[in-house]
Design a protein around this motif. Sequence first.
Motif, short mmCIF file in Angstrom:
data_model
loop_
_atom_site.label_atom_id
_atom_site.label_comp_id
_atom_site.label_asym_id
_atom_site.label_seq_id
_atom_site.Cartn_x
_atom_site.Cartn_y
_atom_site.Cartn_z
N MET A 1 -4.20 -22.46 -11.51
CA MET A 1 -2.89 -21.60 -11.96
C MET A 1 -2.72 -20.45 -11.16
SD MET A 1 -2.25 -20.65 -15.79
CE MET A 1 -1.65 -18.93 -16.07
N ALA A 2 -1.85 -20.79 -10.10
CA ALA A 2 -1.65 -19.36 -9.41
C ALA A 2 -0.12 -19.00 -9.34
CB ALA A 2 -1.80 -19.79 -7.78
N LEU A 3 0.21 -18.03 -9.93
CA LEU A 3 1.51 -17.31 -10.16
C LEU A 3 1.74 -16.24 -9.14
CD1 LEU A 3 1.59 -16.94 -14.14
CD2 LEU A 3 2.30 -18.80 -12.63
N LEU A 4 2.78 -16.55 -8.27
CA LEU A 4 3.03 -15.52 -7.06
C LEU A 4 3.96 -14.76 -7.63
CD1 LEU A 4 2.71 -18.16 -4.16
CD2 LEU A 4 1.00 -16.63 -5.12
N PHE A 5 3.91 -13.42 -6.87
CA PHE A 5 5.08 -12.65 -7.18
C PHE A 5 4.97 -11.36 -5.87
CE2 PHE A 5 2.45 -8.76 -8.14
CZ PHE A 5 1.20 -9.36 -8.83
N VAL A 6 6.05 -10.57 -5.92
CA VAL A 6 5.91 -9.68 -4.86
C VAL A 6 6.31 -8.29 -5.49
CG1 VAL A 6 7.19 -8.49 -2.81
CG2 VAL A 6 7.18 -11.02 -3.13
N LEU A 7 5.21 -7.32 -5.34
CA LEU A 7 5.44 -5.96 -5.96
C LEU A 7 6.43 -5.30 -5.32
CD1 LEU A 7 1.68 -4.95 -5.78
CD2 LEU A 7 3.05 -6.05 -7.89
N PRO A 8 7.26 -4.62 -6.47
CA PRO A 8 8.58 -3.73 -5.89
C PRO A 8 8.18 -2.77 -5.11
CG PRO A 8 7.87 -3.33 -8.27
CD PRO A 8 7.12 -4.71 -7.66
N GLN A 9 9.05 -1.82 -4.68
CA GLN A 9 8.55 -0.73 -3.67
C GLN A 9 8.28 0.43 -4.51
OE1 GLN A 9 9.12 -0.48 -0.45
NE2 GLN A 9 9.29 -2.66 -0.69
N ARG A 62 -1.46 0.48 -5.12
CA ARG A 62 -1.52 -0.81 -4.56
C ARG A 62 -1.99 -0.66 -3.14
NH1 ARG A 62 4.64 -2.03 -2.94
NH2 ARG A 62 4.99 0.14 -2.29
N ALA A 63 -2.79 -1.64 -2.65
CA ALA A 63 -2.93 -1.66 -1.43
C ALA A 63 -3.69 -3.05 -1.38
CB ALA A 63 -4.01 -0.51 -1.03
N PRO A 64 -3.39 -3.83 -0.37
CA PRO A 64 -2.03 -3.75 0.48
C PRO A 64 -0.99 -4.25 -0.68
CG PRO A 64 -3.15 -5.84 0.79
CD PRO A 64 -4.23 -4.91 0.03
N GLU A 65 0.25 -4.28 0.07
CA GLU A 65 1.45 -4.56 -0.89
C GLU A 65 1.40 -5.57 -1.96
OE1 GLU A 65 5.28 -4.66 0.93
OE2 GLU A 65 4.81 -3.14 2.42
N THR A 66 0.41 -6.46 -1.61
CA THR A 66 0.40 -7.54 -2.82
C THR A 66 -0.42 -7.44 -3.58
OG1 THR A 66 -0.56 -9.11 -1.33
CG2 THR A 66 1.77 -9.27 -1.25
N THR A 67 -1.36 -6.34 -3.82
CA THR A 67 -2.45 -6.06 -4.79
C THR A 67 -1.98 -4.84 -5.42
OG1 THR A 67 -4.06 -7.10 -3.17
CG2 THR A 67 -4.94 -5.79 -4.85
N LEU A 68 -2.09 -5.04 -6.79
CA LEU A 68 -1.87 -3.79 -7.63
C LEU A 68 -3.48 -3.52 -8.49
CD1 LEU A 68 0.06 -1.86 -9.33
CD2 LEU A 68 -0.09 -3.85 -11.20
N PHE A 69 -3.79 -2.39 -8.63
CA PHE A 69 -5.03 -1.93 -9.08
C PHE A 69 -4.40 -0.96 -10.24
CE2 PHE A 69 -6.00 -2.19 -4.70
CZ PHE A 69 -7.21 -3.10 -4.79
N PHE A 70 -5.31 -1.28 -11.62
CA PHE A 70 -5.07 -0.59 -12.80
C PHE A 70 -6.37 0.16 -13.03
CE2 PHE A 70 -5.96 0.37 -17.26
CZ PHE A 70 -4.95 1.37 -17.48
N ASN A 71 -6.56 1.55 -13.31
CA ASN A 71 -7.96 2.02 -13.63
C ASN A 71 -7.36 2.99 -14.92
OD1 ASN A 71 -10.48 2.62 -13.79
ND2 ASN A 71 -10.49 4.23 -12.09
#
Length: 111
Positions: A1-9, A62-71
């Motif tokens: 199950m892959a859901l694709l998205f583009v992170l906003p600016q 985020r890094a790179p643009e398509t990766t988001l990290f929450f800590n």
Amino acid sequence: MALLFVLPQAGNADAFSCRFETECFESEACAETSFELSLSTEITGDAELVTDAETVGGIASRAPETTLFFNGNNENGSHLLTISHGAARYSVQYYAGPMVITYLGACEEAA
């Protein structure tokens, strides 16, 4: 199950809805689950992760643009959420025990 998205600016507020189908507890074998959470963030800054059980404040980056990290952390433990190309990994290292739970699933931008 892959859901694709583009992170906003960077600087734009955004929200993600995540669903996890696999749970891995400590060294036990992983098992099927049904777990959901939401993440509200400024992409690179303050963020809030919400589950049915708790709310956790933290920082998103985020890094790179398509990766988001929450800590983040709260009185229960340390929380890490990574979203990359829609796939998501969420782990909590609880202070009591200590013990760790990891969830495997997917996230998409909330409508």
